[in-house]
Write a protein that holds these residues in place. Structure first.
Motif, mmCIF file in Angstrom:
data_model
loop_
_atom_site.group_PDB
_atom_site.id
_atom_site.type_symbol
_atom_site.label_atom_id
_atom_site.label_comp_id
_atom_site.label_asym_id
_atom_site.label_seq_id
_atom_site.Cartn_x
_atom_site.Cartn_y
_atom_site.Cartn_z
ATOM 1 N N ALA A 136 0.828 -1.205 0.000
ATOM 2 C CA ALA A 136 0.000 0.000 0.000
ATOM 3 C C ALA A 136 0.862 1.255 0.000
ATOM 4 C CB ALA A 136 -0.933 0.000 1.212
ATOM 5 N N LEU A 137 1.941 1.241 0.786
ATOM 6 C CA LEU A 137 2.841 2.391 0.818
ATOM 7 C C LEU A 137 3.565 2.527 -0.522
ATOM 8 C CD1 LEU A 137 4.026 4.703 2.454
ATOM 9 C CD2 LEU A 137 5.740 3.110 3.370
ATOM 10 N N ALA A 138 3.940 1.418 -1.121
ATOM 11 C CA ALA A 138 4.591 1.451 -2.429
ATOM 12 C C ALA A 138 3.677 2.067 -3.480
ATOM 13 C CB ALA A 138 4.999 0.035 -2.848
ATOM 14 N N GLU A 139 2.400 1.701 -3.418
ATOM 15 C CA GLU A 139 1.434 2.274 -4.356
ATOM 16 C C GLU A 139 1.331 3.782 -4.183
ATOM 17 O OE1 GLU A 139 -3.371 2.066 -5.265
ATOM 18 O OE2 GLU A 139 -2.389 0.412 -4.213
ATOM 19 N N ARG A 140 1.356 4.230 -2.930
ATOM 20 C CA ARG A 140 1.282 5.674 -2.683
ATOM 21 C C ARG A 140 2.550 6.371 -3.164
ATOM 22 N NH1 ARG A 140 -2.847 8.298 -2.687
ATOM 23 N NH2 ARG A 140 -3.770 6.626 -1.442
#
Length: 200
Positions: A136-140
Protein backbone atom coordinates in the motif's frame (compact mmCIF):
# COMPACT_ATOMS: atom_id res chain seq x y z
CA UNK A 1 -23.70 -18.70 21.59
CA UNK A 2 -23.84 -18.17 17.82
CA UNK A 3 -21.12 -19.82 15.72
CA UNK A 4 -19.60 -16.46 14.70
CA UNK A 5 -19.61 -15.25 18.31
CA UNK A 6 -18.03 -18.50 19.48
CA UNK A 7 -15.27 -18.22 16.89
CA UNK A 8 -14.63 -14.60 17.89
CA UNK A 9 -14.43 -15.63 21.56
CA UNK A 10 -11.95 -18.40 20.75
CA UNK A 11 -9.76 -16.08 18.69
CA UNK A 12 -9.85 -13.43 21.42
CA UNK A 13 -8.99 -15.97 24.10
CA UNK A 14 -6.21 -17.47 21.99
CA UNK A 15 -4.78 -14.03 21.23
CA UNK A 16 -4.60 -13.21 24.93
CA UNK A 17 -2.97 -16.52 25.85
CA UNK A 18 -0.48 -16.56 22.96
CA UNK A 19 0.45 -12.94 23.69
CA UNK A 20 1.04 -13.81 27.35
CA UNK A 21 2.61 -17.27 27.13
CA UNK A 22 4.02 -17.49 23.62
CA UNK A 23 3.39 -20.22 21.10
CA UNK A 24 5.32 -23.05 22.76
CA UNK A 25 4.00 -22.62 26.32
CA UNK A 26 0.39 -21.81 25.40
CA UNK A 27 -1.99 -24.72 25.87
CA UNK A 28 -5.34 -25.44 24.28
CA UNK A 29 -6.77 -25.99 27.78
CA UNK A 30 -5.69 -22.49 28.86
CA UNK A 31 -7.12 -20.99 25.68
CA UNK A 32 -10.38 -22.87 26.16
CA UNK A 33 -10.68 -21.63 29.74
CA UNK A 34 -10.02 -18.04 28.67
CA UNK A 35 -12.54 -18.26 25.82
CA UNK A 36 -15.05 -20.09 28.04
CA UNK A 37 -15.46 -22.96 25.60
CA UNK A 38 -14.41 -26.59 25.68
CA UNK A 39 -11.09 -27.82 24.33
CA UNK A 40 -13.05 -30.07 21.98
CA UNK A 41 -14.78 -27.01 20.52
CA UNK A 42 -11.42 -25.45 19.70
CA UNK A 43 -10.17 -28.63 18.06
CA UNK A 44 -13.40 -28.91 16.07
CA UNK A 45 -13.01 -25.37 14.73
CA UNK A 46 -9.26 -25.14 14.19
CA UNK A 47 -7.84 -28.67 14.16
CA UNK A 48 -4.76 -28.08 16.30
CA UNK A 49 -2.70 -25.41 18.03
CA UNK A 50 -0.66 -24.60 14.93
CA UNK A 51 -3.76 -23.84 12.86
CA UNK A 52 -5.28 -21.86 15.71
CA UNK A 53 -2.14 -19.75 16.03
CA UNK A 54 -2.13 -19.12 12.29
CA UNK A 55 -5.75 -17.95 12.46
CA UNK A 56 -4.93 -15.69 15.42
CA UNK A 57 -1.91 -14.00 13.85
CA UNK A 58 -3.67 -13.63 10.51
CA UNK A 59 -6.74 -12.01 12.04
CA UNK A 60 -4.67 -9.77 14.28
CA UNK A 61 -2.30 -8.75 11.49
CA UNK A 62 -5.22 -7.93 9.21
CA UNK A 63 -6.70 -5.52 11.75
CA UNK A 64 -3.37 -3.79 12.34
CA UNK A 65 -2.65 -3.59 8.61
CA UNK A 66 -6.04 -1.98 8.00
CA UNK A 67 -5.25 0.67 10.62
CA UNK A 68 -1.81 1.33 9.14
CA UNK A 69 -3.18 1.57 5.60
CA UNK A 70 -5.72 4.08 6.91
CA UNK A 71 -2.76 6.15 8.15
CA UNK A 72 -1.20 6.04 4.67
CA UNK A 73 -4.48 7.27 3.22
CA UNK A 74 -4.90 9.95 5.88
CA UNK A 75 -1.42 11.47 5.66
CA UNK A 76 -0.34 10.79 2.08
CA UNK A 77 -3.55 10.91 0.04
CA UNK A 78 -3.15 14.60 -0.73
CA UNK A 79 0.38 15.82 -0.12
CA UNK A 80 0.82 19.56 0.32
CA UNK A 81 4.29 19.61 1.94
CA UNK A 82 6.17 16.41 1.16
CA UNK A 83 8.65 16.42 4.04
CA UNK A 84 6.06 17.46 6.62
CA UNK A 85 3.48 14.97 5.43
CA UNK A 86 6.00 12.10 5.38
CA UNK A 87 7.20 13.11 8.86
CA UNK A 88 3.68 13.23 10.29
CA UNK A 89 2.85 9.88 8.71
CA UNK A 90 6.05 8.33 10.09
CA UNK A 91 5.33 9.55 13.62
CA UNK A 92 1.78 8.20 13.43
CA UNK A 93 3.06 4.87 12.08
CA UNK A 94 5.58 4.44 14.91
CA UNK A 95 3.27 5.59 17.69
CA UNK A 96 1.77 2.52 19.42
CA UNK A 97 -1.99 2.08 19.19
CA UNK A 98 -3.32 0.94 22.59
CA UNK A 99 -6.02 -1.21 20.96
CA UNK A 100 -3.30 -3.39 19.42
CA UNK A 101 -1.25 -4.11 22.54
CA UNK A 102 -1.94 -7.85 22.24
CA UNK A 103 -0.70 -7.80 18.65
CA UNK A 104 2.55 -6.13 19.72
CA UNK A 105 2.96 -8.80 22.39
CA UNK A 106 2.32 -11.50 19.78
CA UNK A 107 5.08 -10.09 17.59
CA UNK A 108 7.51 -10.10 20.49
CA UNK A 109 6.63 -13.75 21.15
CA UNK A 110 7.14 -14.60 17.47
CA UNK A 111 10.53 -12.92 17.48
CA UNK A 112 11.54 -14.72 20.69
CA UNK A 113 10.66 -18.23 19.50
CA UNK A 114 10.76 -17.96 15.73
CA UNK A 115 12.31 -21.39 15.27
CA UNK A 116 9.39 -23.07 17.07
CA UNK A 117 6.56 -21.42 15.15
CA UNK A 118 5.17 -23.14 12.04
CA UNK A 119 6.37 -21.49 8.84
CA UNK A 120 2.81 -21.32 7.52
CA UNK A 121 1.89 -19.01 10.40
CA UNK A 122 4.89 -16.77 9.73
CA UNK A 123 4.06 -16.60 6.02
CA UNK A 124 0.42 -15.84 6.78
CA UNK A 125 1.36 -13.04 9.18
CA UNK A 126 3.79 -11.50 6.69
CA UNK A 127 1.37 -11.64 3.77
CA UNK A 128 -1.63 -10.37 5.73
CA UNK A 129 0.24 -7.70 7.68
CA UNK A 130 3.66 -6.22 6.86
CA UNK A 131 3.72 -7.08 3.15
CA UNK A 132 0.20 -5.76 2.63
CA UNK A 133 1.13 -2.47 4.29
CA UNK A 134 4.37 -2.24 2.29
CA UNK A 135 2.48 -2.71 -0.97
CA UNK A 136 0.00 0.00 0.00
CA UNK A 137 2.84 2.39 0.82
CA UNK A 138 4.59 1.45 -2.43
CA UNK A 139 1.43 2.27 -4.36
CA UNK A 140 1.28 5.67 -2.68
CA UNK A 141 4.96 6.34 -3.44
CA UNK A 142 4.37 5.36 -7.07
CA UNK A 143 1.61 7.96 -7.27
CA UNK A 144 3.85 10.59 -5.72
CA UNK A 145 6.43 9.67 -8.32
CA UNK A 146 3.88 10.01 -11.12
CA UNK A 147 2.97 13.44 -9.74
CA UNK A 148 6.64 14.49 -9.93
CA UNK A 149 7.09 14.76 -6.17
CA UNK A 150 9.47 11.83 -5.77
CA UNK A 151 12.02 10.06 -7.94
CA UNK A 152 10.86 6.45 -7.68
CA UNK A 153 12.42 3.68 -9.74
CA UNK A 154 11.13 0.78 -7.62
CA UNK A 155 8.14 1.70 -5.42
CA UNK A 156 8.30 -1.47 -3.27
CA UNK A 157 12.00 -0.96 -2.59
CA UNK A 158 11.32 2.68 -1.73
CA UNK A 159 8.62 1.60 0.73
CA UNK A 160 11.02 -0.89 2.30
CA UNK A 161 13.75 1.76 2.57
CA UNK A 162 11.36 4.23 4.18
CA UNK A 163 10.38 1.74 6.86
CA UNK A 164 13.98 0.80 7.61
CA UNK A 165 15.08 4.43 7.81
CA UNK A 166 12.43 5.68 10.22
CA UNK A 167 12.71 2.84 12.75
CA UNK A 168 15.52 3.72 15.18
CA UNK A 169 16.55 0.14 16.03
CA UNK A 170 15.06 -2.21 13.49
CA UNK A 171 11.52 -3.54 13.15
CA UNK A 172 9.08 -2.42 15.86
CA UNK A 173 8.62 -5.94 17.24
CA UNK A 174 12.09 -5.80 18.82
CA UNK A 175 11.16 -3.26 21.48
CA UNK A 176 8.16 -2.77 23.69
CA UNK A 177 8.21 1.02 24.06
CA UNK A 178 9.76 4.14 22.59
CA UNK A 179 9.61 7.64 23.96
CA UNK A 180 7.90 10.36 21.95
CA UNK A 181 11.26 12.11 21.57
CA UNK A 182 12.86 8.94 20.18
CA UNK A 183 10.07 8.57 17.65
CA UNK A 184 10.27 12.20 16.53
CA UNK A 185 14.05 12.20 16.21
CA UNK A 186 14.12 8.89 14.37
CA UNK A 187 11.39 9.82 11.92
CA UNK A 188 12.82 13.26 11.22
CA UNK A 189 16.26 11.82 10.43
CA UNK A 190 14.79 8.93 8.45
CA UNK A 191 12.56 11.16 6.30
CA UNK A 192 15.41 13.51 5.48
CA UNK A 193 17.64 10.60 4.49
CA UNK A 194 14.84 9.10 2.41
CA UNK A 195 14.20 12.36 0.59
CA UNK A 196 17.91 12.82 -0.05
CA UNK A 197 17.79 9.69 -2.19
CA UNK A 198 14.36 10.22 -3.77
CA UNK A 199 14.02 13.90 -4.64
CA UNK A 200 14.60 15.12 -8.17
Amino acid sequence: MARADKRAAMLAGATAVFARDGYTRASIDAIAATAQVSSRTIYNHFGDKAQLFQAVIQESAARVAAAQIALIERYLHKVTDLETDLFEFGVAWLTPIPDFADHSALLRQINAELEHIPQAAIDSWQETGPLRVRRALAERFARLGADGLLKIDDPERAALHFGVLIFPDGPPRRRTTRTEAEIVDSVRAGVRTFLHGHLF
